[in-house]
Motif scaffolding. Structure first.
Motif, short mmCIF file in Angstrom:
data_model
loop_
_atom_site.label_atom_id
_atom_site.label_comp_id
_atom_site.label_asym_id
_atom_site.label_seq_id
_atom_site.Cartn_x
_atom_site.Cartn_y
_atom_site.Cartn_z
N LEU A 65 29.16 3.55 20.82
CA LEU A 65 30.34 2.68 20.84
C LEU A 65 31.05 2.79 22.19
N ASN A 66 31.22 4.00 22.69
CA ASN A 66 31.87 4.16 24.00
C ASN A 66 31.04 3.54 25.11
N ARG A 67 29.73 3.60 24.99
CA ARG A 67 28.87 2.94 25.98
C ARG A 67 29.16 1.44 25.99
N ALA A 68 29.35 0.85 24.80
CA ALA A 68 29.69 -0.58 24.73
C ALA A 68 31.07 -0.84 25.33
N LEU A 69 32.04 0.02 25.04
CA LEU A 69 33.38 -0.17 25.58
C LEU A 69 33.39 -0.10 27.11
N ARG A 70 32.45 0.64 27.68
CA ARG A 70 32.37 0.79 29.14
C ARG A 70 31.48 -0.26 29.81
N ASP A 71 30.78 -1.04 29.01
CA ASP A 71 29.80 -2.01 29.53
C ASP A 71 30.51 -3.28 29.99
N ARG A 72 30.67 -3.43 31.28
CA ARG A 72 31.40 -4.57 31.85
C ARG A 72 30.63 -5.88 31.75
N SER A 73 29.38 -5.84 31.32
CA SER A 73 28.63 -7.08 31.15
C SER A 73 28.95 -7.76 29.81
N LEU A 74 29.66 -7.05 28.92
CA LEU A 74 29.97 -7.62 27.61
C LEU A 74 31.21 -8.50 27.67
N ASP A 75 31.15 -9.59 26.89
CA ASP A 75 32.29 -10.50 26.76
C ASP A 75 32.96 -10.36 25.39
N ALA A 76 32.32 -9.66 24.47
CA ALA A 76 32.87 -9.40 23.14
C ALA A 76 32.05 -8.27 22.51
N ILE A 77 32.64 -7.61 21.53
CA ILE A 77 31.96 -6.57 20.77
C ILE A 77 32.08 -6.91 19.29
N LEU A 78 30.95 -7.02 18.62
CA LEU A 78 30.91 -7.28 17.18
C LEU A 78 30.27 -6.09 16.49
N CYS A 79 30.79 -5.77 15.33
CA CYS A 79 30.26 -4.65 14.56
C CYS A 79 29.10 -5.11 13.69
N GLU A 80 28.14 -4.23 13.57
CA GLU A 80 26.97 -4.47 12.74
C GLU A 80 27.36 -4.59 11.27
N ARG A 81 28.12 -3.65 10.79
CA ARG A 81 28.62 -3.64 9.41
C ARG A 81 29.71 -2.60 9.26
N GLY A 82 30.38 -2.61 8.14
CA GLY A 82 31.43 -1.64 7.85
C GLY A 82 30.88 -0.53 7.00
N GLY A 83 31.55 -0.26 5.88
CA GLY A 83 31.11 0.79 4.97
C GLY A 83 32.01 2.00 5.06
N TYR A 84 31.54 3.02 5.78
CA TYR A 84 32.30 4.24 5.95
C TYR A 84 31.83 4.92 7.23
N GLY A 85 32.71 5.64 7.88
CA GLY A 85 32.34 6.46 9.02
C GLY A 85 33.22 6.27 10.24
N ALA A 86 33.89 5.13 10.36
CA ALA A 86 34.71 4.88 11.56
C ALA A 86 35.86 5.88 11.68
N LEU A 87 36.45 6.27 10.56
CA LEU A 87 37.55 7.23 10.60
C LEU A 87 37.11 8.55 11.23
N ARG A 88 35.85 8.89 11.07
CA ARG A 88 35.33 10.16 11.59
C ARG A 88 35.22 10.17 13.11
N ILE A 89 35.27 8.99 13.76
CA ILE A 89 35.08 8.94 15.21
C ILE A 89 36.25 8.31 15.97
N VAL A 90 37.24 7.79 15.27
CA VAL A 90 38.31 7.02 15.91
C VAL A 90 39.03 7.80 17.00
N ASP A 91 39.21 9.09 16.84
CA ASP A 91 39.94 9.88 17.83
C ASP A 91 39.11 10.16 19.09
N ARG A 92 37.85 9.75 19.11
CA ARG A 92 36.99 10.00 20.26
C ARG A 92 36.63 8.72 21.02
#
Length: 155
Positions: A65-92
């Motif tokens: 995810l951080n690699r995507a946030l740093r990728d200046r070639s991207l014009d948007a970021i879409l998530c593959e799916r939800g479910g569970y797990g984002a809370l475990r990484i949000v602070d990083r």
């Protein structure tokens, strides 16, 4: 308040998987849909990677995810799916990378925690919208393109 620039026609969309994993066939179908609308797609996830029900270990998911946030070639970021797990990484998350290169961030369900963190840290708009690995009517996609692809405010 930061409103990311509009997604240009033919722009590049990065796909991330911060939460549960999607079936590779569902992800492939979603990528075909995005390409059918004329967008380029760059995977910042690893199809088939899993750690139980998650799309990989926490360190792998946040790293991609951080690699995507740093990728200046991207014009948007879409998530593959939800479910569970984002809370475990949000602070990083690398919020500063997103501040330097703001792009529309789209998802729903479990991804709401990331959207709220983006708002709290950056006062940046994130978007509740369809995810790549779920079959979604074309109306939903067209509505999303109107919201994130037109520089004029909606409504």
């Amino acid at each position: 308040m930061i409103r990311p620039p509009a997604l240009p026609p033919g722009g590049t969309i990065g796909i991330v998987a911060p939460s549960s994993r999607a079936r590779p066939a569902a992800l492939a179908r979603g990528v075909r849909v995005l390409r059918s609308f004329g967008y380029r797609v760059k995977l910042h996830c690893r199809p088939g990677l899993k750690d139980g029900y998650l799309a990989g270990r926490d360190d792998v998911r946040v790293g991609l995810l951080n690699r995507a946030l740093r990728d200046r070639s991207l014009d948007a970021i879409l998530c593959e799916r939800g479910g569970y797990g984002a809370l475990r990484i949000v602070d990083r998350l690398d919020f500063e990378a997103l501040r330097r290169h703001p792009v529309p961030f789209v998802g729903f369900s479990d991804l709401t925690i990331l959207q709220l963190a983006i708002w709290k840290r950056l006062r940046m708009h994130a978007f509740y919208g369809p995810m790549v690995a779920f079959a979604s009517p074309s109306f939903n996609w067209r509505s999303l393109w109107r919201v994130i692809g037109d520089p004029r405010p909606v409504g």
